[in-house]
Scaffold this motif. Structure first.
Motif, PDB file in Angstrom:
ATOM      1  N   ILE A 125       0.709  -1.104   0.414  1.00 44.08           N
ATOM      2  CA  ILE A 125       0.364   0.613   0.219  1.00 44.08           C
ATOM      3  C   ILE A 125       0.966   1.302   0.115  1.00 44.08           C
ATOM      4  O   ILE A 125      -0.024   2.389  -0.758  1.00 44.08           O
ATOM      5  CB  ILE A 125      -1.193  -0.221   1.386  1.00 44.08           C
ATOM      6  CG1 ILE A 125      -1.809  -1.206   1.387  1.00 44.08           C
ATOM      7  CG2 ILE A 125      -1.828   0.847   1.396  1.00 44.08           C
ATOM      8  CD1 ILE A 125      -3.098  -1.357   1.959  1.00 44.08           C
ATOM      9  N   ASP A 126       1.869   1.079   0.737  1.00 46.30           N
ATOM     10  CA  ASP A 126       2.763   2.345   0.653  1.00 46.30           C
ATOM     11  C   ASP A 126       3.552   2.462  -0.620  1.00 46.30           C
ATOM     12  O   ASP A 126       4.077   3.220  -0.948  1.00 46.30           O
ATOM     13  CB  ASP A 126       3.958   2.695   2.227  1.00 46.30           C
ATOM     14  CG  ASP A 126       5.576   3.681   2.288  1.00 46.30           C
ATOM     15  OD1 ASP A 126       4.595   4.382   2.205  1.00 46.30           O
ATOM     16  OD2 ASP A 126       6.294   3.192   2.115  1.00 46.30           O
ATOM     17  N   LYS A 127       4.534   1.853  -1.594  1.00 47.17           N
ATOM     18  CA  LYS A 127       5.311   1.581  -2.196  1.00 47.17           C
ATOM     19  C   LYS A 127       4.196   1.432  -3.286  1.00 47.17           C
ATOM     20  O   LYS A 127       4.704   1.521  -4.653  1.00 47.17           O
ATOM     21  CB  LYS A 127       5.828   1.248  -2.664  1.00 47.17           C
ATOM     22  CG  LYS A 127       6.925   1.027  -0.953  1.00 47.17           C
ATOM     23  CD  LYS A 127       7.714   2.117  -0.583  1.00 47.17           C
ATOM     24  CE  LYS A 127       8.306   2.233   0.489  1.00 47.17           C
ATOM     25  NZ  LYS A 127       9.133   3.405   0.769  1.00 47.17           N
ATOM     26  N   ILE A 128       2.907   0.939  -3.923  1.00 45.35           N
ATOM     27  CA  ILE A 128       2.193   0.847  -5.036  1.00 45.35           C
ATOM     28  C   ILE A 128       1.885   2.024  -5.522  1.00 45.35           C
ATOM     29  O   ILE A 128       2.117   3.264  -5.805  1.00 45.35           O
ATOM     30  CB  ILE A 128       0.877   0.033  -4.603  1.00 45.35           C
ATOM     31  CG1 ILE A 128       0.622  -0.422  -6.200  1.00 45.35           C
ATOM     32  CG2 ILE A 128      -0.091   1.305  -3.904  1.00 45.35           C
ATOM     33  CD1 ILE A 128       1.207  -1.787  -6.237  1.00 45.35           C
ATOM     34  N   SER A 129       1.986   2.440  -7.266  1.00 41.96           N
ATOM     35  CA  SER A 129       2.055   2.956  -8.232  1.00 41.96           C
ATOM     36  C   SER A 129       0.419   3.999  -7.165  1.00 41.96           C
ATOM     37  O   SER A 129      -0.516   3.579  -6.768  1.00 41.96           O
ATOM     38  CB  SER A 129       1.080   2.783  -9.034  1.00 41.96           C
ATOM     39  OG  SER A 129       0.689   4.163 -10.058  1.00 41.96           O
ATOM     40  N   ILE A 130       0.559   5.066  -7.355  1.00 39.81           N
ATOM     41  CA  ILE A 130      -0.642   6.058  -6.438  1.00 39.81           C
ATOM     42  C   ILE A 130      -2.014   5.948  -7.200  1.00 39.81           C
ATOM     43  O   ILE A 130      -2.759   5.839  -6.457  1.00 39.81           O
ATOM     44  CB  ILE A 130      -0.601   7.566  -6.878  1.00 39.81           C
ATOM     45  CG1 ILE A 130      -1.286   8.125  -6.083  1.00 39.81           C
ATOM     46  CG2 ILE A 130       0.115   8.030  -8.509  1.00 39.81           C
ATOM     47  CD1 ILE A 130      -1.096   7.968  -3.959  1.00 39.81           C
ATOM     48  N   LYS A 131      -2.306   5.543  -8.772  1.00 39.99           N
ATOM     49  CA  LYS A 131      -2.781   5.610  -9.018  1.00 39.99           C
ATOM     50  C   LYS A 131      -3.760   3.706  -8.838  1.00 39.99           C
ATOM     51  O   LYS A 131      -5.208   3.752  -9.506  1.00 39.99           O
ATOM     52  CB  LYS A 131      -2.613   5.041 -10.694  1.00 39.99           C
ATOM     53  CG  LYS A 131      -2.030   4.020 -11.814  1.00 39.99           C
ATOM     54  CD  LYS A 131      -2.074   4.352 -12.958  1.00 39.99           C
ATOM     55  CE  LYS A 131      -1.062   3.284 -13.401  1.00 39.99           C
ATOM     56  NZ  LYS A 131      -0.877   3.474 -14.978  1.00 39.99           N
ATOM     57  N   VAL A 139      -8.994  -4.294  -1.696  1.00 39.13           N
ATOM     58  CA  VAL A 139      -8.465  -5.707  -1.752  1.00 39.13           C
ATOM     59  C   VAL A 139      -8.252  -5.864  -0.529  1.00 39.13           C
ATOM     60  O   VAL A 139      -8.873  -7.068  -0.275  1.00 39.13           O
ATOM     61  CB  VAL A 139      -7.596  -5.792  -2.985  1.00 39.13           C
ATOM     62  CG1 VAL A 139      -6.852  -7.235  -2.457  1.00 39.13           C
ATOM     63  CG2 VAL A 139      -7.851  -5.664  -4.394  1.00 39.13           C
ATOM     64  N   PHE A 140      -7.447  -5.047  -0.009  1.00 41.26           N
ATOM     65  CA  PHE A 140      -7.335  -5.717   1.263  1.00 41.26           C
ATOM     66  C   PHE A 140      -8.347  -5.760   2.575  1.00 41.26           C
ATOM     67  O   PHE A 140      -8.536  -6.564   3.628  1.00 41.26           O
ATOM     68  CB  PHE A 140      -5.716  -4.701   1.336  1.00 41.26           C
ATOM     69  CG  PHE A 140      -4.347  -5.612   1.505  1.00 41.26           C
ATOM     70  CD1 PHE A 140      -3.912  -6.192   0.952  1.00 41.26           C
ATOM     71  CD2 PHE A 140      -4.303  -4.574   0.749  1.00 41.26           C
ATOM     72  CE1 PHE A 140      -3.396  -6.743   1.276  1.00 41.26           C
ATOM     73  CE2 PHE A 140      -2.518  -5.373  -0.041  1.00 41.26           C
ATOM     74  CZ  PHE A 140      -1.802  -6.004   0.148  1.00 41.26           C
ATOM     75  N   PHE A 141      -9.453  -4.421   2.255  1.00 40.98           N
ATOM     76  CA  PHE A 141     -10.073  -4.119   3.093  1.00 40.98           C
ATOM     77  C   PHE A 141     -11.205  -5.695   3.435  1.00 40.98           C
ATOM     78  O   PHE A 141     -11.478  -6.352   3.462  1.00 40.98           O
ATOM     79  CB  PHE A 141     -11.158  -3.517   2.246  1.00 40.98           C
ATOM     80  CG  PHE A 141     -12.716  -3.082   3.437  1.00 40.98           C
ATOM     81  CD1 PHE A 141     -12.509  -2.339   4.718  1.00 40.98           C
ATOM     82  CD2 PHE A 141     -13.481  -3.194   3.052  1.00 40.98           C
ATOM     83  CE1 PHE A 141     -13.715  -3.000   5.336  1.00 40.98           C
ATOM     84  CE2 PHE A 141     -14.410  -3.490   3.581  1.00 40.98           C
ATOM     85  CZ  PHE A 141     -14.832  -2.596   4.520  1.00 40.98           C
ATOM     86  N   HIS A 145     -11.961  -9.236   5.973  1.00 35.32           N
ATOM     87  CA  HIS A 145     -13.262  -9.259   5.748  1.00 35.32           C
ATOM     88  C   HIS A 145     -13.808 -10.994   4.861  1.00 35.32           C
ATOM     89  O   HIS A 145     -15.247 -10.807   4.960  1.00 35.32           O
ATOM     90  CB  HIS A 145     -14.276  -7.805   5.364  1.00 35.32           C
ATOM     91  CG  HIS A 145     -14.249  -7.228   6.174  1.00 35.32           C
ATOM     92  ND1 HIS A 145     -13.456  -6.023   6.288  1.00 35.32           N
ATOM     93  CD2 HIS A 145     -15.328  -6.370   6.944  1.00 35.32           C
ATOM     94  CE1 HIS A 145     -13.518  -5.097   6.933  1.00 35.32           C
ATOM     95  NE2 HIS A 145     -14.392  -5.848   8.205  1.00 35.32           N
ATOM     96  N   GLU A 146     -12.978 -11.147   5.147  1.00 32.50           N
ATOM     97  CA  GLU A 146     -12.809 -13.025   3.826  1.00 32.50           C
ATOM     98  C   GLU A 146     -13.602 -12.780   2.865  1.00 32.50           C
ATOM     99  O   GLU A 146     -14.374 -13.473   2.170  1.00 32.50           O
ATOM    100  CB  GLU A 146     -13.432 -13.529   5.116  1.00 32.50           C
ATOM    101  CG  GLU A 146     -12.792 -13.862   6.505  1.00 32.50           C
ATOM    102  CD  GLU A 146     -13.020 -15.399   7.537  1.00 32.50           C
ATOM    103  OE1 GLU A 146     -13.708 -15.925   7.149  1.00 32.50           O
ATOM    104  OE2 GLU A 146     -12.000 -15.191   8.513  1.00 32.50           O
ATOM    105  N   LYS A 147     -13.410 -11.633   2.011  1.00 35.60           N
ATOM    106  CA  LYS A 147     -14.010 -11.586   0.536  1.00 35.60           C
ATOM    107  C   LYS A 147     -12.930 -11.540  -0.012  1.00 35.60           C
ATOM    108  O   LYS A 147     -12.778 -10.574  -1.042  1.00 35.60           O
ATOM    109  CB  LYS A 147     -14.754 -10.101   0.908  1.00 35.60           C
ATOM    110  CG  LYS A 147     -16.120  -9.779   1.640  1.00 35.60           C
ATOM    111  CD  LYS A 147     -17.203 -11.129   1.660  1.00 35.60           C
ATOM    112  CE  LYS A 147     -18.310 -11.044   2.819  1.00 35.60           C
ATOM    113  NZ  LYS A 147     -19.506 -12.076   2.701  1.00 35.60           N
ATOM    114  N   TYR A 148     -12.424 -12.438  -0.505  1.00 36.69           N
ATOM    115  CA  TYR A 148     -11.822 -13.456  -1.398  1.00 36.69           C
ATOM    116  C   TYR A 148     -11.276 -13.370  -3.011  1.00 36.69           C
ATOM    117  O   TYR A 148     -10.784 -12.807  -4.012  1.00 36.69           O
ATOM    118  CB  TYR A 148     -11.080 -14.292  -1.203  1.00 36.69           C
ATOM    119  CG  TYR A 148     -10.248 -14.767   0.345  1.00 36.69           C
ATOM    120  CD1 TYR A 148      -9.310 -14.375   0.672  1.00 36.69           C
ATOM    121  CD2 TYR A 148     -11.588 -15.206   1.356  1.00 36.69           C
ATOM    122  CE1 TYR A 148      -8.646 -13.980   2.295  1.00 36.69           C
ATOM    123  CE2 TYR A 148     -11.064 -15.192   2.839  1.00 36.69           C
ATOM    124  CZ  TYR A 148      -9.491 -15.150   2.592  1.00 36.69           C
ATOM    125  OH  TYR A 148      -9.145 -14.998   4.533  1.00 36.69           O
TER     126      TYR A 148
END
Length: 271
Positions: A125-131, A139-141, A145-148
Protein backbone atom coordinates in the motif's frame (compact mmCIF):
# COMPACT_ATOMS: atom_id res chain seq x y z
CA UNK A 1 10.75 -28.39 9.62
CA UNK A 2 13.54 -27.72 12.06
CA UNK A 3 14.37 -24.04 12.38
CA UNK A 4 18.04 -23.43 13.26
CA UNK A 5 17.11 -20.00 14.63
CA UNK A 6 14.40 -21.18 17.00
CA UNK A 7 16.34 -19.98 20.04
CA UNK A 8 16.64 -16.48 18.59
CA UNK A 9 12.89 -16.42 17.99
CA UNK A 10 12.33 -17.37 21.63
CA UNK A 11 14.61 -14.55 22.77
CA UNK A 12 12.70 -12.07 20.62
CA UNK A 13 9.45 -13.25 22.13
CA UNK A 14 10.86 -12.87 25.63
CA UNK A 15 12.05 -9.34 24.86
CA UNK A 16 8.56 -8.42 23.66
CA UNK A 17 7.13 -9.78 26.91
CA UNK A 18 9.52 -7.68 28.97
CA UNK A 19 8.63 -4.55 27.03
CA UNK A 20 4.95 -5.15 27.68
CA UNK A 21 5.55 -5.81 31.37
CA UNK A 22 7.74 -2.74 31.71
CA UNK A 23 4.60 -0.67 31.34
CA UNK A 24 3.25 -2.09 34.59
CA UNK A 25 3.88 -0.05 37.77
CA UNK A 26 3.74 -3.32 39.71
CA UNK A 27 7.20 -4.32 38.49
CA UNK A 28 10.23 -2.90 40.30
CA UNK A 29 12.53 -0.88 38.05
CA UNK A 30 15.74 -2.66 39.13
CA UNK A 31 14.08 -6.03 38.53
CA UNK A 32 13.15 -5.06 35.00
CA UNK A 33 16.65 -3.79 34.26
CA UNK A 34 18.27 -7.03 35.46
CA UNK A 35 15.89 -9.16 33.42
CA UNK A 36 16.51 -7.12 30.30
CA UNK A 37 20.29 -7.23 30.85
CA UNK A 38 20.17 -11.05 31.08
CA UNK A 39 18.07 -11.34 27.95
CA UNK A 40 20.33 -9.01 25.97
CA UNK A 41 23.38 -11.09 26.83
CA UNK A 42 21.74 -14.29 25.61
CA UNK A 43 21.84 -13.67 21.82
CA UNK A 44 25.64 -13.61 21.83
CA UNK A 45 25.79 -17.03 23.47
CA UNK A 46 23.15 -18.39 21.11
CA UNK A 47 24.89 -17.07 18.00
CA UNK A 48 28.15 -18.64 19.14
CA UNK A 49 26.44 -22.01 19.51
CA UNK A 50 24.77 -21.58 16.15
CA UNK A 51 28.08 -20.73 14.48
CA UNK A 52 29.54 -23.97 15.77
CA UNK A 53 26.55 -26.10 14.84
CA UNK A 54 25.51 -24.59 11.54
CA UNK A 55 25.60 -27.07 8.65
CA UNK A 56 28.23 -26.64 5.95
CA UNK A 57 25.69 -25.42 3.40
CA UNK A 58 25.18 -22.31 5.54
CA UNK A 59 28.79 -21.75 6.62
CA UNK A 60 30.13 -22.02 3.07
CA UNK A 61 29.10 -18.91 1.05
CA UNK A 62 29.20 -20.72 -2.30
CA UNK A 63 27.07 -23.62 -1.04
CA UNK A 64 24.66 -21.23 0.68
CA UNK A 65 24.26 -19.07 -2.42
CA UNK A 66 23.74 -22.13 -4.61
CA UNK A 67 21.12 -23.50 -2.22
CA UNK A 68 19.33 -20.15 -2.07
CA UNK A 69 19.08 -19.98 -5.87
CA UNK A 70 17.79 -23.57 -6.00
CA UNK A 71 15.13 -22.70 -3.42
CA UNK A 72 14.13 -19.52 -5.28
CA UNK A 73 13.75 -21.42 -8.55
CA UNK A 74 11.93 -24.45 -7.13
CA UNK A 75 9.56 -22.63 -4.80
CA UNK A 76 8.77 -19.93 -7.38
CA UNK A 77 7.93 -22.63 -9.92
CA UNK A 78 5.15 -23.68 -7.52
CA UNK A 79 3.77 -20.13 -7.34
CA UNK A 80 5.51 -18.61 -4.31
CA UNK A 81 7.99 -15.89 -5.23
CA UNK A 82 10.35 -14.14 -2.84
CA UNK A 83 10.73 -10.69 -1.33
CA UNK A 84 12.63 -9.39 1.68
CA UNK A 85 9.53 -9.70 3.85
CA UNK A 86 9.82 -13.48 3.62
CA UNK A 87 12.02 -14.56 6.57
CA UNK A 88 15.64 -15.22 5.55
CA UNK A 89 15.56 -18.66 7.17
CA UNK A 90 13.19 -19.75 4.38
CA UNK A 91 15.84 -19.02 1.76
CA UNK A 92 18.37 -21.36 3.41
CA UNK A 93 16.09 -24.23 4.37
CA UNK A 94 16.85 -27.25 2.15
CA UNK A 95 13.73 -29.01 3.44
CA UNK A 96 11.66 -26.79 1.15
CA UNK A 97 13.11 -28.61 -1.85
CA UNK A 98 11.44 -31.80 -0.60
CA UNK A 99 7.93 -30.31 -0.40
CA UNK A 100 5.34 -30.77 -3.11
CA UNK A 101 3.09 -27.95 -4.32
CA UNK A 102 0.35 -28.58 -1.74
CA UNK A 103 2.84 -28.69 1.12
CA UNK A 104 4.44 -25.45 -0.06
CA UNK A 105 1.01 -23.82 -0.18
CA UNK A 106 0.42 -24.83 3.44
CA UNK A 107 3.89 -23.63 4.46
CA UNK A 108 3.52 -20.17 2.93
CA UNK A 109 -0.07 -19.69 4.06
CA UNK A 110 1.17 -20.36 7.58
CA UNK A 111 3.93 -17.77 7.12
CA UNK A 112 1.34 -15.25 6.03
CA UNK A 113 -0.84 -16.04 9.03
CA UNK A 114 2.18 -15.59 11.33
CA UNK A 115 2.69 -11.98 10.28
CA UNK A 116 3.96 -11.83 6.71
CA UNK A 117 0.51 -10.74 5.51
CA UNK A 118 0.52 -7.58 7.62
CA UNK A 119 4.03 -6.70 6.44
CA UNK A 120 3.09 -7.22 2.79
CA UNK A 121 -0.13 -5.23 3.22
CA UNK A 122 1.68 -2.25 4.73
CA UNK A 123 4.56 -2.31 2.24
CA UNK A 124 2.53 -2.69 -0.95
CA UNK A 125 0.00 0.00 0.00
CA UNK A 126 2.88 2.35 0.81
CA UNK A 127 4.94 1.69 -2.33
CA UNK A 128 2.32 0.90 -4.98
CA UNK A 129 1.67 3.32 -7.84
CA UNK A 130 -0.61 6.08 -6.59
CA UNK A 131 -3.23 5.28 -9.24
CA UNK A 132 -3.61 1.74 -7.86
CA UNK A 133 -3.57 2.61 -4.17
CA UNK A 134 -7.35 3.13 -3.66
CA UNK A 135 -8.11 -0.18 -5.37
CA UNK A 136 -5.44 -2.05 -3.43
CA UNK A 137 -6.75 -0.66 -0.14
CA UNK A 138 -10.19 -2.03 -1.02
CA UNK A 139 -8.63 -5.37 -1.96
CA UNK A 140 -7.07 -5.71 1.49
CA UNK A 141 -10.29 -4.48 3.14
CA UNK A 142 -12.20 -7.31 1.47
CA UNK A 143 -9.55 -9.88 2.32
CA UNK A 144 -9.61 -8.76 5.95
CA UNK A 145 -13.36 -9.42 5.87
CA UNK A 146 -12.84 -12.82 4.19
CA UNK A 147 -14.24 -11.64 0.85
CA UNK A 148 -11.58 -13.18 -1.36
CA UNK A 149 -12.99 -13.64 -4.85
CA UNK A 150 -13.35 -9.91 -5.57
CA UNK A 151 -9.59 -9.63 -5.00
CA UNK A 152 -8.64 -11.86 -7.96
CA UNK A 153 -9.43 -9.53 -10.92
CA UNK A 154 -8.30 -6.47 -8.99
CA UNK A 155 -4.90 -7.96 -8.11
CA UNK A 156 -4.34 -9.11 -11.70
CA UNK A 157 -5.10 -5.58 -12.91
CA UNK A 158 -2.67 -4.05 -10.42
CA UNK A 159 0.06 -6.61 -11.14
CA UNK A 160 -0.09 -5.91 -14.87
CA UNK A 161 -0.03 -2.17 -14.24
CA UNK A 162 3.03 -2.40 -12.00
CA UNK A 163 4.88 -4.53 -14.54
CA UNK A 164 4.12 -1.97 -17.26
CA UNK A 165 5.72 0.71 -15.06
CA UNK A 166 8.86 -1.37 -14.57
CA UNK A 167 9.21 -2.18 -18.27
CA UNK A 168 7.87 1.18 -19.54
CA UNK A 169 6.05 -0.91 -22.11
CA UNK A 170 2.58 -0.50 -23.62
CA UNK A 171 2.23 -4.21 -24.38
CA UNK A 172 -0.45 -6.26 -22.62
CA UNK A 173 -0.75 -9.65 -20.95
CA UNK A 174 1.73 -12.34 -21.95
CA UNK A 175 3.58 -10.04 -24.37
CA UNK A 176 4.27 -7.60 -21.54
CA UNK A 177 5.64 -10.25 -19.17
CA UNK A 178 7.62 -12.01 -21.89
CA UNK A 179 9.22 -8.70 -22.90
CA UNK A 180 10.28 -8.21 -19.27
CA UNK A 181 11.78 -11.69 -19.17
CA UNK A 182 13.70 -11.16 -22.40
CA UNK A 183 15.09 -7.86 -21.16
CA UNK A 184 16.57 -9.60 -18.11
CA UNK A 185 18.93 -11.46 -20.40
CA UNK A 186 20.04 -8.24 -22.05
CA UNK A 187 20.88 -6.03 -19.08
CA UNK A 188 23.47 -6.28 -16.33
CA UNK A 189 21.17 -7.02 -13.37
CA UNK A 190 22.81 -10.42 -12.82
CA UNK A 191 26.22 -8.79 -12.32
CA UNK A 192 24.83 -6.01 -10.08
CA UNK A 193 22.52 -8.09 -7.87
CA UNK A 194 22.43 -11.80 -8.62
CA UNK A 195 19.71 -12.57 -6.09
CA UNK A 196 17.42 -9.81 -7.36
CA UNK A 197 18.04 -11.22 -10.82
CA UNK A 198 17.18 -14.75 -9.63
CA UNK A 199 13.98 -13.56 -7.92
CA UNK A 200 12.94 -11.55 -10.98
CA UNK A 201 13.65 -14.31 -13.48
CA UNK A 202 11.79 -16.88 -11.37
CA UNK A 203 8.84 -14.49 -11.08
CA UNK A 204 8.65 -13.75 -14.80
CA UNK A 205 8.92 -17.46 -15.61
CA UNK A 206 5.90 -18.31 -13.47
CA UNK A 207 3.84 -15.35 -14.65
CA UNK A 208 4.48 -16.07 -18.34
CA UNK A 209 3.88 -19.81 -17.97
CA UNK A 210 0.78 -19.64 -15.74
CA UNK A 211 -0.97 -16.36 -14.85
CA UNK A 212 -0.35 -14.69 -18.23
CA UNK A 213 -0.04 -17.74 -20.45
CA UNK A 214 -2.13 -18.02 -23.59
CA UNK A 215 -5.02 -20.44 -23.21
CA UNK A 216 -7.81 -20.37 -25.80
CA UNK A 217 -11.26 -20.00 -24.30
CA UNK A 218 -12.40 -23.28 -25.84
CA UNK A 219 -9.46 -25.16 -24.30
CA UNK A 220 -9.57 -26.89 -20.94
CA UNK A 221 -9.17 -24.58 -17.95
CA UNK A 222 -5.67 -24.58 -16.47
CA UNK A 223 -5.12 -25.29 -12.74
CA UNK A 224 -3.93 -21.76 -11.90
CA UNK A 225 -6.08 -18.70 -12.43
CA UNK A 226 -5.46 -17.14 -15.85
CA UNK A 227 -5.36 -13.44 -16.65
CA UNK A 228 -7.17 -13.67 -19.99
CA UNK A 229 -9.91 -15.95 -18.70
CA UNK A 230 -10.56 -13.70 -15.71
CA UNK A 231 -10.37 -10.29 -17.39
CA UNK A 232 -12.49 -11.38 -20.37
CA UNK A 233 -15.18 -12.99 -18.23
CA UNK A 234 -14.56 -16.60 -19.34
CA UNK A 235 -13.50 -18.09 -16.00
CA UNK A 236 -15.74 -19.63 -13.34
CA UNK A 237 -15.26 -17.60 -10.15
CA UNK A 238 -16.42 -20.58 -8.08
CA UNK A 239 -13.05 -22.14 -8.88
CA UNK A 240 -11.01 -19.23 -7.52
CA UNK A 241 -9.25 -20.11 -4.29
CA UNK A 242 -7.92 -18.31 -1.21
CA UNK A 243 -4.48 -19.74 -1.97
CA UNK A 244 -4.50 -18.05 -5.38
CA UNK A 245 -5.38 -14.74 -3.72
CA UNK A 246 -2.36 -14.99 -1.43
CA UNK A 247 -0.11 -16.01 -4.31
CA UNK A 248 -1.22 -12.93 -6.25
CA UNK A 249 -0.55 -10.75 -3.21
CA UNK A 250 2.87 -12.37 -2.94
CA UNK A 251 3.58 -11.72 -6.64
CA UNK A 252 2.63 -8.10 -6.14
CA UNK A 253 4.94 -7.73 -3.14
CA UNK A 254 7.84 -9.17 -5.16
CA UNK A 255 7.07 -6.85 -8.08
CA UNK A 256 6.85 -3.77 -5.84
CA UNK A 257 10.19 -4.64 -4.22
CA UNK A 258 11.81 -5.12 -7.63
CA UNK A 259 10.43 -1.77 -8.82
CA UNK A 260 11.76 0.02 -5.74
CA UNK A 261 15.22 -1.53 -6.06
CA UNK A 262 15.46 -0.74 -9.75
CA UNK A 263 14.46 2.87 -9.11
CA UNK A 264 17.03 3.20 -6.33
CA UNK A 265 19.70 1.75 -8.57
CA UNK A 266 18.75 4.20 -11.32
CA UNK A 267 19.04 7.12 -8.91
CA UNK A 268 22.46 5.96 -7.70
CA UNK A 269 23.77 5.45 -11.24
CA UNK A 270 22.51 8.83 -12.47
CA UNK A 271 23.83 10.75 -9.46
Amino acid sequence: MKDPFEEIKKISSEMNRLVRESMSPMVQFDTRINEIRNILSEPTRVFRRLALNLPDYIKDPEKRDSLTKDIINYVSSKGWTFSEIIPFRVLIDPELLKLNADDLDSFFLELYAEGVYEGVKEHTIDKISIKHKPLLEEVFFNIDHEKYKIAIPSLILIIEGEISEITENNAMGWNLVNDWRLRLEQNDMREVDEFLYAKTLALTNFLSEHLFTSNKFWYERKPFVNRNWVMHGRDDSELWTVTEVYKLINFLETIVEIKQKLRLRSIIISS
